[in-house]
Design an enzyme around this catalytic site. Structure first.
Site, PDB file in Angstrom:
ATOM      1  N   MET A   1       0.845  -1.197   0.000  1.00  0.00           N
ATOM      2  CA  MET A   1       0.000   0.000   0.000  1.00  0.00           C
ATOM      3  C   MET A   1       0.881   1.247   0.000  1.00  0.00           C
ATOM      4  O   MET A   1       1.749   1.383   0.866  1.00  0.00           O
ATOM      5  CB  MET A   1      -0.895   0.024   1.244  1.00  0.00           C
ATOM      6  CG  MET A   1      -1.873  -1.121   1.330  1.00  0.00           C
ATOM      7  SD  MET A   1      -2.800  -1.100   2.900  1.00  0.00           S
ATOM      8  CE  MET A   1      -1.581  -1.836   3.992  1.00  0.00           C
TER       9      MET A   1
ATOM     10  N   ILE B   1       2.118  -5.247   8.166  1.00  0.00           N
ATOM     11  CA  ILE B   1       3.532  -4.885   8.288  1.00  0.00           C
ATOM     12  C   ILE B   1       3.687  -3.375   8.137  1.00  0.00           C
ATOM     13  O   ILE B   1       3.229  -2.793   7.150  1.00  0.00           O
ATOM     14  CB  ILE B   1       4.377  -5.604   7.225  1.00  0.00           C
ATOM     15  CG1 ILE B   1       4.252  -7.126   7.386  1.00  0.00           C
ATOM     16  CG2 ILE B   1       5.848  -5.190   7.325  1.00  0.00           C
ATOM     17  CD1 ILE B   1       4.913  -7.911   6.276  1.00  0.00           C
TER      18      ILE B   1
ATOM     19  N   GLY C   1       1.322   4.160   4.721  1.00  0.00           N
ATOM     20  CA  GLY C   1       2.194   3.394   3.840  1.00  0.00           C
ATOM     21  C   GLY C   1       2.688   2.101   4.452  1.00  0.00           C
ATOM     22  O   GLY C   1       3.382   2.116   5.454  1.00  0.00           O
ATOM     23  N   SER C   2       2.351   0.964   3.879  1.00  0.00           N
ATOM     24  CA  SER C   2       2.632  -0.292   4.551  1.00  0.00           C
ATOM     25  C   SER C   2       2.327  -1.475   3.630  1.00  0.00           C
ATOM     26  O   SER C   2       2.201  -1.325   2.421  1.00  0.00           O
ATOM     27  CB  SER C   2       1.802  -0.374   5.829  1.00  0.00           C
ATOM     28  OG  SER C   2       0.511   0.174   5.619  1.00  0.00           O
ATOM     29  N   ARG C   3       2.143  -2.666   4.247  1.00  0.00           N
ATOM     30  CA  ARG C   3       1.959  -3.882   3.468  1.00  0.00           C
ATOM     31  C   ARG C   3       1.193  -4.909   4.295  1.00  0.00           C
ATOM     32  O   ARG C   3       1.263  -4.920   5.523  1.00  0.00           O
ATOM     33  CB  ARG C   3       3.332  -4.422   3.083  1.00  0.00           C
ATOM     34  CG  ARG C   3       3.344  -5.720   2.326  1.00  0.00           C
ATOM     35  CD  ARG C   3       4.753  -6.035   1.927  1.00  0.00           C
ATOM     36  NE  ARG C   3       5.168  -7.373   2.292  1.00  0.00           N
ATOM     37  CZ  ARG C   3       6.418  -7.775   2.325  1.00  0.00           C
ATOM     38  NH1 ARG C   3       7.399  -6.950   2.045  1.00  0.00           N
ATOM     39  NH2 ARG C   3       6.710  -9.012   2.649  1.00  0.00           N
TER      40      ARG C   3
END
Length: 232
Positions: free
Chosen positions: A101, A159, A189-191
């Site tokens: 993301m 994450i 902002g991440s995953r």
């Protein structure tokens, strides 16, 4: 028609965002007092903040066995990997599908499939770029193990990324989730990684755009081979 057009741009906002939008708006007022051009920059940032915390309604496919994306973004990794040890899902490598993301994606996370949460495990860590493979091991993360009706398990791991500084999980161990139910979010902002059950092939490709709660990642009842894709 006007209502439909308005709903295209104005979305519900996650409650986590109200305080941030309020802070951005207050700073914007101060910037207008200092210098008007700075104030308009503040307006743009305030709109972006609202947009970041948007929580749009999604239409989730409900056929039994379908596993949907837990996040908006793009598929950054598809590879075999051992689930985080803290989830207690064993030492065997499973197919891991990672959805990255960026700061413009919706960051509300949704359950990829219905089931019972058997384990929630948070682990502090670094804040490397979430698109990197080693982010799964080194970064701050929060994992969920979900037991399906047939006894199989999937892992879902939030994450933190280069900018993200807080993972929010809104469910507890023992809770039952339906496919597409909201379970948390990650700020800025991440995953999200999904660990598929053994033998299940992903039906998505590297670089494919995902819509949380809507895009099908896998079909637990399918024997279809793993897909490949091409940019056109």
């Amino acid at each position: 028609m006007a209502i439909d057009l308005l709903s295209t741009f104005i979305k519900p906002m996650h409650r986590e965002g109200f305080k941030f939008v309020g802070i951005f708006a207050a700073v914007t007022l101060i910037l207008f007092l200092i210098w008007e051009p700075l104030g308009w920059i503040g307006v743009i940032l305030t709109v972006w903040c609202y947009y970041f915390f948007r929580d749009p309604i999604r239409v989730t496919p409900m056929r039994e066995g379908l596993l949907v994306s837990p996040a908006d973004g793009v598929i950054s990794l598809i590879e075999p990997a051992v689930p985080p040890a803290e989830l207690g899902m064993g030492d065997a490598a499973l197919t891991r599908v990672s959805v990255f993301m960026n700061v413009f994606n919706c960051h509300v996370n949704r359950a990829p499939i219905g089931g019972t949460i058997t384990k929630i495990a948070y682990r502090p860590g670094k804040f490397l770029n979430a698109s990197l493979d080693k982010a799964s091991v080194d970064n701050e993360r929060n994992g969920l193990a979900i037991r399906l009706a047939d006894g199989r398990q999937i892992g879902v791991v939030q994450i933190a990324g280069l900018v993200a500084r807080r993972i929010l999980c809104e469910v507890k161990e023992g809770a039952t989730l339906g496919t597409g139910d909201r379970f948390g979010m990650i700020r800025f902002g991440s995953r999200v990684d999904v660990y598929l059950p053994e033998g299940v092939q992903p039906l998505v490709c590297l670089g494919q755009t995902m819509i949380s709660g809507e895009t099908v990642i896998a079909d637990l009842a399918s024997t279809e081979a793993r897909r490949t894709g091409a940019s056109i």
